[in-house]
Design a protein around this motif. Structure first.
Motif, PDB file in Angstrom:
ATOM      1  N   PHE A 253       8.723  -2.644  -6.781  1.00  0.00           N
ATOM      2  CA  PHE A 253       7.806  -2.021  -5.830  1.00  0.00           C
ATOM      3  C   PHE A 253       6.528  -2.852  -5.666  1.00  0.00           C
ATOM      4  N   GLN A 254       6.044  -3.419  -6.780  1.00  0.00           N
ATOM      5  CA  GLN A 254       4.829  -4.227  -6.706  1.00  0.00           C
ATOM      6  C   GLN A 254       5.069  -5.499  -5.907  1.00  0.00           C
ATOM      7  N   ALA A 255       6.259  -6.074  -6.050  1.00  0.00           N
ATOM      8  CA  ALA A 255       6.587  -7.274  -5.272  1.00  0.00           C
ATOM      9  C   ALA A 255       6.562  -6.950  -3.781  1.00  0.00           C
ATOM     10  N   TYR A 256       7.064  -5.776  -3.416  1.00  0.00           N
ATOM     11  CA  TYR A 256       7.044  -5.365  -2.005  1.00  0.00           C
ATOM     12  C   TYR A 256       5.613  -5.146  -1.527  1.00  0.00           C
ATOM     13  N   LEU A 257       4.840  -4.382  -2.292  1.00  0.00           N
ATOM     14  CA  LEU A 257       3.481  -4.032  -1.867  1.00  0.00           C
ATOM     15  C   LEU A 257       2.558  -5.246  -1.809  1.00  0.00           C
ATOM     16  N   SER A 258       2.850  -6.265  -2.623  1.00  0.00           N
ATOM     17  CA  SER A 258       1.998  -7.462  -2.639  1.00  0.00           C
ATOM     18  C   SER A 258       2.463  -8.510  -1.632  1.00  0.00           C
ATOM     19  N   GLY A 259       3.470  -8.187  -0.833  1.00  0.00           N
ATOM     20  CA  GLY A 259       3.906  -9.103   0.217  1.00  0.00           C
ATOM     21  C   GLY A 259       4.806 -10.216  -0.245  1.00  0.00           C
ATOM     22  N   LYS A 260       5.539  -9.996  -1.350  1.00  0.00           N
ATOM     23  CA  LYS A 260       6.427 -11.033  -1.878  1.00  0.00           C
ATOM     24  C   LYS A 260       7.906 -10.629  -1.820  1.00  0.00           C
ATOM     25  N   LEU A 261       8.186  -9.491  -1.171  1.00  0.00           N
ATOM     26  CA  LEU A 261       9.554  -8.975  -1.063  1.00  0.00           C
ATOM     27  C   LEU A 261       9.747  -8.416   0.340  1.00  0.00           C
ATOM     28  N   GLY A 262      10.842  -8.809   0.990  1.00  0.00           N
ATOM     29  CA  GLY A 262      11.047  -8.409   2.371  1.00  0.00           C
ATOM     30  C   GLY A 262      11.508  -6.985   2.569  1.00  0.00           C
ATOM     31  N   MET A 263      12.430  -6.500   1.707  1.00  0.00           N
ATOM     32  CA  MET A 263      13.026  -5.174   1.893  1.00  0.00           C
ATOM     33  C   MET A 263      13.173  -4.462   0.555  1.00  0.00           C
ATOM     34  N   VAL A 264      12.935  -3.165   0.552  1.00  0.00           N
ATOM     35  CA  VAL A 264      13.162  -2.362  -0.645  1.00  0.00           C
ATOM     36  C   VAL A 264      13.835  -1.057  -0.233  1.00  0.00           C
ATOM     37  N   CYS A 265      14.907  -0.740  -0.925  1.00  0.00           N
ATOM     38  CA  CYS A 265      15.653   0.485  -0.635  1.00  0.00           C
ATOM     39  C   CYS A 265      15.303   1.531  -1.688  1.00  0.00           C
ATOM     40  N   THR A 266      14.617   2.570  -1.257  1.00  0.00           N
ATOM     41  CA  THR A 266      14.219   3.630  -2.184  1.00  0.00           C
ATOM     42  C   THR A 266      13.971   4.917  -1.410  1.00  0.00           C
ATOM     43  N   THR A 267      13.423   5.897  -2.079  1.00  0.00           N
ATOM     44  CA  THR A 267      13.259   7.237  -1.511  1.00  0.00           C
ATOM     45  C   THR A 267      12.120   7.319  -0.499  1.00  0.00           C
ATOM     46  N   ILE A 268      12.289   8.175   0.501  1.00  0.00           N
ATOM     47  CA  ILE A 268      11.207   8.468   1.434  1.00  0.00           C
ATOM     48  C   ILE A 268      10.049   9.140   0.682  1.00  0.00           C
ATOM     49  N   GLY A 269      10.334   9.635  -0.516  1.00  0.00           N
ATOM     50  CA  GLY A 269       9.289  10.226  -1.349  1.00  0.00           C
ATOM     51  C   GLY A 269       8.208   9.236  -1.759  1.00  0.00           C
ATOM     52  N   LYS A 270       8.485   7.930  -1.609  1.00  0.00           N
ATOM     53  CA  LYS A 270       7.488   6.894  -1.914  1.00  0.00           C
ATOM     54  C   LYS A 270       6.645   6.543  -0.684  1.00  0.00           C
ATOM     55  N   ARG A 271       6.921   7.178   0.453  1.00  0.00           N
ATOM     56  CA  ARG A 271       6.278   6.802   1.708  1.00  0.00           C
ATOM     57  C   ARG A 271       4.754   6.780   1.615  1.00  0.00           C
ATOM     58  N   ALA A 272       4.158   7.880   1.187  1.00  0.00           N
ATOM     59  CA  ALA A 272       2.694   7.979   1.181  1.00  0.00           C
ATOM     60  C   ALA A 272       2.069   6.914   0.289  1.00  0.00           C
ATOM     61  N   ASN A 273       2.648   6.697  -0.883  1.00  0.00           N
ATOM     62  CA  ASN A 273       2.102   5.686  -1.795  1.00  0.00           C
ATOM     63  C   ASN A 273       2.229   4.289  -1.204  1.00  0.00           C
ATOM     64  N   PHE A 274       3.381   3.991  -0.605  1.00  0.00           N
ATOM     65  CA  PHE A 274       3.576   2.677   0.007  1.00  0.00           C
ATOM     66  C   PHE A 274       2.588   2.462   1.146  1.00  0.00           C
ATOM     67  N   GLU A 275       2.467   3.451   2.027  1.00  0.00           N
ATOM     68  CA  GLU A 275       1.586   3.305   3.187  1.00  0.00           C
ATOM     69  C   GLU A 275       0.123   3.128   2.769  1.00  0.00           C
ATOM     70  N   LYS A 276      -0.248   3.780   1.685  1.00  0.00           N
ATOM     71  CA  LYS A 276      -1.632   3.700   1.197  1.00  0.00           C
ATOM     72  C   LYS A 276      -1.895   2.394   0.455  1.00  0.00           C
ATOM     73  N   SER A 277      -0.885   1.879  -0.240  1.00  0.00           N
ATOM     74  CA  SER A 277      -1.094   0.756  -1.154  1.00  0.00           C
ATOM     75  C   SER A 277      -0.832  -0.621  -0.541  1.00  0.00           C
ATOM     76  N   ALA A 278       0.031  -0.696   0.480  1.00  0.00           N
ATOM     77  CA  ALA A 278       0.397  -1.998   1.042  1.00  0.00           C
ATOM     78  C   ALA A 278      -0.721  -2.578   1.907  1.00  0.00           C
ATOM     79  N   LYS A 279      -0.768  -3.913   1.973  1.00  0.00           N
ATOM     80  CA  LYS A 279      -1.761  -4.596   2.807  1.00  0.00           C
ATOM     81  C   LYS A 279      -1.169  -4.950   4.173  1.00  0.00           C
ATOM     82  N   PHE A 280      -0.027  -4.405   4.477  1.00  0.00           N
ATOM     83  CA  PHE A 280       0.643  -4.632   5.747  1.00  0.00           C
ATOM     84  C   PHE A 280       1.165  -3.289   6.252  1.00  0.00           C
ATOM     85  N   GLU A 281       1.643  -3.249   7.474  1.00  0.00           N
ATOM     86  CA  GLU A 281       2.199  -2.009   8.012  1.00  0.00           C
ATOM     87  C   GLU A 281       3.568  -1.753   7.397  1.00  0.00           C
TER      88      GLU A 281
END
Length: 420
Positions: A253-281
């Motif tokens: 997850f950290q690799a995705y949020l830091s812009g070092k991973l293109g795709m991550v398959c996980t739960t929609i339950g992570k949506r709010a955290n991802f949207e808040k934490s990522a530096k990209f859309e």
């Protein structure tokens, strides 16, 4: 707000022990870590406690997801120190029904003089998610999630991929992961590795396989098939080719949020955290399918069970569940996590969840998968926890390349069937 809601449901807003003036303390066990709704749990508990001065809810986070919670719960029950309200994962429904001493949920609501709460507020097919194979209601549906494919549109553009046209099939995921690695040097793909087999069930059953099967009235492992092996091997091949990641969730997850991973398959339950934490859309696409095959995604999330040992705590537990299932509280929970609300009518509330749906494309993606929902496979019997762990162990064997998917799944199925 709560007074109006409880009155509308025919309930009575008195707390469990208001006549004696004693404050009733109850424990709420959950799996919401700080990056997965933990802060929202604290906000909900605080709000409830302020509105119910004669009840005090104490929340307790359990690590290692539902497997860890269930193990802790067994130990607590054995020592007579039961929690009161528990988030039980859908995959442990049959195990909980057969092995844990819980309070009858219908009887609990009848004692609280609100016998129609479940029937009035949940559709039959949603209520059925918290029913055993023989139709016994053991809890109240709470959190519903589906697996989605999150992706980084900036990495897609840099790799020469179109963010407006994300992968729809697993062959396209594999090709996109390679293109990302070749053109940007970033890792292409990661599938969650929680202490469960939720997303693995989705990919196996979407390829025509199955997690469980029935033979002569007995439940057995159903994943020792070419379809299951082919699906799992696709994930392993990406790891072996260096385009897929085999790591802890935190690392992935950290690799995705830091812009070092293109795709991550996980739960929609992570949506709010991802949207808040990522530096990209953060963008999400539906769970990929296999060409020409029916997409099947297991209902993730949890339902609420009562384990209280005395009547005052049981009454307080019912009151707390009614609060958690109120439209206002469900909106907070969905907004703070990404989970979809189970209560009927909430999705059409113009002042509530509907506003979130109308403004968030990632929520719309999750809702589009609802017709593809299937039950999360639940190993029954006293050895259900052990069976689940064996399949988790097989994941590491397959993704680390120690054995082929076909070999590891065959060996694991034999071990599980001997336990069952």
């Amino acid at each position: 707000m709560c007074t109006a809601f409880f009155a509308g449901c025919g309930g009575d807003n008195k707390s469990a022990d208001s006549t004696s003036g004693k404050k009733v303390q109850i424990e709420y066990w959950h799996v919401a870590s700080e990056s997965f709704g933990g802060q929202t749990v604290k906000e909900l508990v605080k709000d409830f406690n302020e509105k119910h001065p004669d009840i005090e809810v104490v929340e307790k986070y359990n690590p290692d997801m539902y497997k860890g919670l269930t193990q802790n719960l067994q130990a607590a029950i054995a020592s007579g120190k039961n929690p009161d309200v528990v988030q039980m994962g859908w995959s442990y429904l049959n195990y909980a029904a057969e092995n844990l001493k819980y309070q009858d949920i219908n009887q609990s609501f009848e004692s609280a003089k609100d016998p129609n709460f479940l029937k009035d507020n949940f559709l039959p097919n949603v209520l059925a998610l918290a029913q055993t194979d023989d139709g016994k209601q053991i809890g109240v549906p709470y959190s519903i999630s589906v697996p989605v494919l999150y992706y980084n549109p900036e990495i897609f553009k840099a790799a020469g991929l179109d963010p407006a046209n994300p992968p729809k099939t697993w062959d396209e995921v594999k090709a996109a992961a390679k293109q990302i690695k070749d053109n940007t040097g970033n890792m292409g793909f990661f599938m969650q590795e929680y202490a469960d087999n939720w997303t693995q069930q989705a990919i196996i059953e979407s390829n025509g396989g199955s997690m469980l099967k029935k033979e002569n009235g007995k439940t057995l492992a159903g994943f020792d098939t070419p379809e299951a092996a082919e699906a799992y091997q696709l994930l392993a091949d990406m790891v072996q080719e260096g385009t897929g990641l085999h790591a802890t969730n935190e690392e992935g997850f950290q690799a995705y949020l830091s812009g070092k991973l293109g795709m991550v398959c996980t739960t929609i339950g992570k949506r709010a955290n991802f949207e808040k934490s990522a530096k990209f859309e953060v963008m999400a696409a539906p769970f990929p399918k296999f060409e020409g095959k029916e997409l099947k995604v297991p209902a993730g999330g949890n339902f609420l069970m009562i384990f209280s040992n005395d009547d005052a705590k049981k009454a307080a537990a019912v009151e707390f569940i009614k609060y958690l299932e109120s439209p206002e509280a469900l909106l907070k929970w969905s907004t703070g996590t990404g989970y979809l609300p189970p209560r009927k009518g909430v999705e059409n509330d113009p002042n509530g969840f509907k506003k979130l749906v109308d403004t968030n494309k990632n929520v719309q993606v999750a809702l589009s998968l609802m017709p593809n929902l299937v039950p999360w496979a639940s190993f029954p019997g006293a050895n259900g926890l052990q069976a689940e762990q064996l399949l988790i162990d097989a994941r590491d064997i397959i993704l680390s390349g120690k054995e082929s998917a076909a070999q590891a799944l065959h060996e694991t199925a034999e071990k599980i069937n001997s336990l069952m």
